[in-house]
Design a protein around this motif. Structure first.
Motif, mmCIF file in Angstrom:
data_model
loop_
_atom_site.group_PDB
_atom_site.id
_atom_site.type_symbol
_atom_site.label_atom_id
_atom_site.label_comp_id
_atom_site.label_asym_id
_atom_site.label_seq_id
_atom_site.Cartn_x
_atom_site.Cartn_y
_atom_site.Cartn_z
ATOM 1 N N GLU A 133 25.775 35.990 33.804
ATOM 2 C CA GLU A 133 25.533 36.717 32.552
ATOM 3 C C GLU A 133 26.722 37.636 32.257
ATOM 4 O OE1 GLU A 133 23.014 37.348 29.371
ATOM 5 O OE2 GLU A 133 22.632 36.007 31.063
ATOM 6 N N GLN A 134 27.530 37.290 31.291
ATOM 7 C CA GLN A 134 28.679 38.111 30.885
ATOM 8 C C GLN A 134 29.476 38.663 32.069
ATOM 9 O OE1 GLN A 134 27.007 41.040 28.071
ATOM 10 N NE2 GLN A 134 27.660 39.631 26.501
ATOM 11 N N PRO A 135 29.952 37.788 32.929
ATOM 12 C CA PRO A 135 30.618 38.277 34.147
ATOM 13 C C PRO A 135 32.004 38.865 33.896
ATOM 14 C CG PRO A 135 30.819 35.907 33.965
ATOM 15 C CD PRO A 135 29.930 36.332 32.835
ATOM 16 N N ARG A 136 32.390 39.727 34.830
ATOM 17 C CA ARG A 136 33.782 40.202 34.873
ATOM 18 C C ARG A 136 34.501 39.268 35.840
ATOM 19 N NH1 ARG A 136 31.482 45.517 37.239
ATOM 20 N NH2 ARG A 136 30.209 43.846 38.074
ATOM 21 N N VAL A 137 35.620 38.722 35.398
ATOM 22 C CA VAL A 137 36.303 37.676 36.175
ATOM 23 C C VAL A 137 37.711 38.119 36.539
ATOM 24 C CG1 VAL A 137 37.110 35.278 36.145
ATOM 25 C CG2 VAL A 137 34.982 35.885 34.965
ATOM 26 N N LEU A 138 38.039 37.957 37.815
ATOM 27 C CA LEU A 138 39.413 38.173 38.292
ATOM 28 C C LEU A 138 39.983 36.812 38.652
ATOM 29 C CD1 LEU A 138 41.745 40.010 39.384
ATOM 30 C CD2 LEU A 138 40.540 39.998 41.580
ATOM 31 N N ASP A 139 41.158 36.494 38.110
ATOM 32 C CA ASP A 139 41.782 35.192 38.379
ATOM 33 C C ASP A 139 43.092 35.449 39.138
ATOM 34 O OD1 ASP A 139 42.587 32.580 38.359
ATOM 35 O OD2 ASP A 139 42.527 32.322 36.175
ATOM 36 N N VAL A 140 43.059 35.148 40.436
ATOM 37 C CA VAL A 140 44.213 35.444 41.308
ATOM 38 C C VAL A 140 45.143 34.228 41.296
ATOM 39 C CG1 VAL A 140 44.919 36.084 43.637
ATOM 40 C CG2 VAL A 140 42.727 36.904 42.738
ATOM 41 N N GLY A 141 46.386 34.445 40.874
ATOM 42 C CA GLY A 141 47.289 33.311 40.677
ATOM 43 C C GLY A 141 46.838 32.560 39.428
ATOM 44 N N CYS A 142 46.724 33.312 38.319
ATOM 45 C CA CYS A 142 46.097 32.762 37.106
ATOM 46 C C CYS A 142 46.967 31.722 36.414
ATOM 47 C CB CYS A 142 45.768 33.876 36.131
ATOM 48 S SG CYS A 142 47.235 34.758 35.512
ATOM 49 N N GLY A 143 48.267 31.675 36.780
ATOM 50 C CA GLY A 143 49.145 30.702 36.151
ATOM 51 C C GLY A 143 49.214 30.908 34.647
ATOM 52 N N SER A 144 49.178 29.804 33.914
ATOM 53 C CA SER A 144 49.398 29.861 32.465
ATOM 54 C C SER A 144 48.115 30.105 31.676
ATOM 55 C CB SER A 144 50.042 28.544 32.019
ATOM 56 O OG SER A 144 49.225 27.467 32.434
ATOM 57 N N GLY A 145 47.030 30.480 32.350
ATOM 58 C CA GLY A 145 45.803 30.861 31.643
ATOM 59 C C GLY A 145 44.934 29.684 31.227
ATOM 60 N N ARG A 146 45.189 28.524 31.801
ATOM 61 C CA ARG A 146 44.387 27.349 31.425
ATOM 62 C C ARG A 146 42.928 27.515 31.826
ATOM 63 N NH1 ARG A 146 46.323 23.056 28.187
ATOM 64 N NH2 ARG A 146 48.572 23.167 28.300
ATOM 65 N N ILE A 147 42.689 28.089 33.012
ATOM 66 C CA ILE A 147 41.305 28.298 33.446
ATOM 67 C C ILE A 147 40.744 29.531 32.740
ATOM 68 C CG2 ILE A 147 39.841 28.787 35.444
ATOM 69 C CD1 ILE A 147 41.751 27.026 37.091
ATOM 70 N N GLY A 148 41.603 30.517 32.548
ATOM 71 C CA GLY A 148 41.193 31.720 31.823
ATOM 72 C C GLY A 148 40.618 31.386 30.455
ATOM 73 N N GLU A 149 41.265 30.515 29.761
ATOM 74 C CA GLU A 149 40.815 30.133 28.416
ATOM 75 C C GLU A 149 39.379 29.601 28.464
ATOM 76 O OE1 GLU A 149 43.048 26.851 26.766
ATOM 77 O OE2 GLU A 149 42.845 27.724 24.766
ATOM 78 N N LEU A 150 39.108 28.741 29.441
ATOM 79 C CA LEU A 150 37.765 28.129 29.503
ATOM 80 C C LEU A 150 36.709 29.123 29.980
ATOM 81 C CD1 LEU A 150 38.333 24.472 30.738
ATOM 82 C CD2 LEU A 150 38.459 25.434 28.450
ATOM 83 N N VAL A 151 37.072 30.016 30.904
ATOM 84 C CA VAL A 151 36.042 30.967 31.367
ATOM 85 C C VAL A 151 35.752 32.009 30.283
ATOM 86 C CG1 VAL A 151 36.519 30.587 33.827
ATOM 87 C CG2 VAL A 151 37.546 32.543 32.687
ATOM 88 N N LEU A 152 36.739 32.322 29.464
ATOM 89 C CA LEU A 152 36.482 33.233 28.342
ATOM 90 C C LEU A 152 35.582 32.545 27.312
ATOM 91 C CD1 LEU A 152 40.019 34.770 28.311
ATOM 92 C CD2 LEU A 152 37.937 36.155 28.252
ATOM 93 N N GLU A 153 35.867 31.285 27.060
ATOM 94 C CA GLU A 153 34.996 30.510 26.159
ATOM 95 C C GLU A 153 33.575 30.426 26.717
ATOM 96 O OE1 GLU A 153 36.614 26.597 25.462
ATOM 97 O OE2 GLU A 153 38.298 27.441 24.337
ATOM 98 N N ALA A 154 33.484 30.384 28.053
ATOM 99 C CA ALA A 154 32.165 30.238 28.699
ATOM 100 C C ALA A 154 31.418 31.565 28.802
ATOM 101 C CB ALA A 154 32.335 29.622 30.095
ATOM 102 N N GLY A 155 32.004 32.645 28.312
ATOM 103 C CA GLY A 155 31.239 33.890 28.209
ATOM 104 C C GLY A 155 31.695 35.046 29.085
ATOM 105 N N ALA A 156 32.845 34.948 29.731
ATOM 106 C CA ALA A 156 33.318 36.078 30.539
ATOM 107 C C ALA A 156 33.488 37.309 29.647
ATOM 108 C CB ALA A 156 34.646 35.727 31.206
ATOM 109 N N ALA A 157 32.924 38.431 30.111
ATOM 110 C CA ALA A 157 33.011 39.655 29.311
ATOM 111 C C ALA A 157 34.376 40.309 29.488
ATOM 112 C CB ALA A 157 31.912 40.626 29.748
#
Ligand SMILES: C[S@@+](CC[C@H](N)C(=O)[O-])C[C@H]1O[C@@H](n2cnc3c(N)ncnc32)[C@H](O)[C@@H]1O
Length: 217
Positions: free
Chosen positions: A55-79
């Motif tokens: 439910e609206q999680p706070r997400v830390l992405d270690v070694g996030c690279g170019s944000g490809r996974i970031g984009e999808l987790v934000l779309e999936a509801g990361a607060a």
């Protein structure tokens, strides 16, 4: 035992010079490339599924690279999404990719161990990260420190296989001057249990690597 500082510098240089090339792998939808790289998509999927179940999680992405996974987790509801990567070109690519989520993100161009992140996270992603880490214990400890009780780490780990192992060794270490490290399932489990995670789930979707989810007590 490899010199950690020297290894980090080699890895950083690799991802400074290969940021765009790595990012392009995600675009390459050619069936042959997808066939050769199923791990890239599987590990991303597990990260996104894990975040989407919260439910609206706070997400830390270690070694996030170019944000490809970031984009999808934000779309999936990361607060909130904090991405850390010590390759400045990677962070720049992530900044461009995630610009529309500006009010929910923070991107930090630093070695994860040098960051001063104090807040707590519900999900911590370390995808395609441990491949390059000679002393994972210190990184796992730092992840445990910032993981909310009940929160989860999602991580991927390469395993030695006679099919891909020699190719990776030549490509990364001999030609690319970038050390890489392999793991075993019991070794991964031990690392996370010793690091303060109470429940671990290690999957081996192929002979070439593992996917882990570990929950903080
Ligand atoms: C293979 S890429 C994976 C990127 C992203 N997680 C993904 O799956 O699309 C690994 C990333 O980890 C970063 N990295 C490696 N060691 C790091 C460290 N100690 N601190 C911060 N970033 C690191 C590299 O710069 C690189 O961008």
């Amino acid at each position: 035992m490899p010199d950690s500082a020297q290894t980090a510098e080699q890895v950083r240089n690799r991802f400074r010079s290969h940021a765009q090339q790595f990012d392009d792998l995600y675009e390459d939808e050619r069936p042959l490339v997808k066939l050769l790289r199923p791990g890239l998509f599987r590990r991303r999927q597990l990260a996104v599924e894990t975040v989407a179940a919260m439910e609206q999680p706070r997400v830390l992405d270690v070694g996030c690279g170019s944000g490809r996974i970031g984009e999808l987790v934000l779309e999936a509801g990361a607060a909130r999404y904090v991405g850390v990567d010590f390759s400045e070109p990677m962070i720049e690519l992530a900044r461009q990719r995630l610009v529309r989520y500006d009010d929910r993100i923070e991107l930090i161009a630093k070695d994860f161990l040098d960051t001063d992140v104090q807040e707590r996270f519900d999900a911590i992603l370390a995808v395609g990260f441990f491949d390059y880490i000679p002393e994972p214990e210190r990184f796992i400890q730092r992840m445990a420190d910032v993981c909310e009780p009940g929160g989860a780490v999602v991580a991927s780990f390469p395993a030695w296989s006679w099919l891909k192992g020699p190719i990776r060794k030549v490509r990364y270490e001999w030609l690319g001057d970038c050390p890489i490290f392999n793991y075993t399932a019991p070794g991964i489990e031990r690392l996370f249990v010793d690091g303060g995670f109470s429940r671990t789930e290690v999957r081996a979707p192929s002979r070439h690597g593992y996917l882990l989810r570990a929950w903080r007590a």
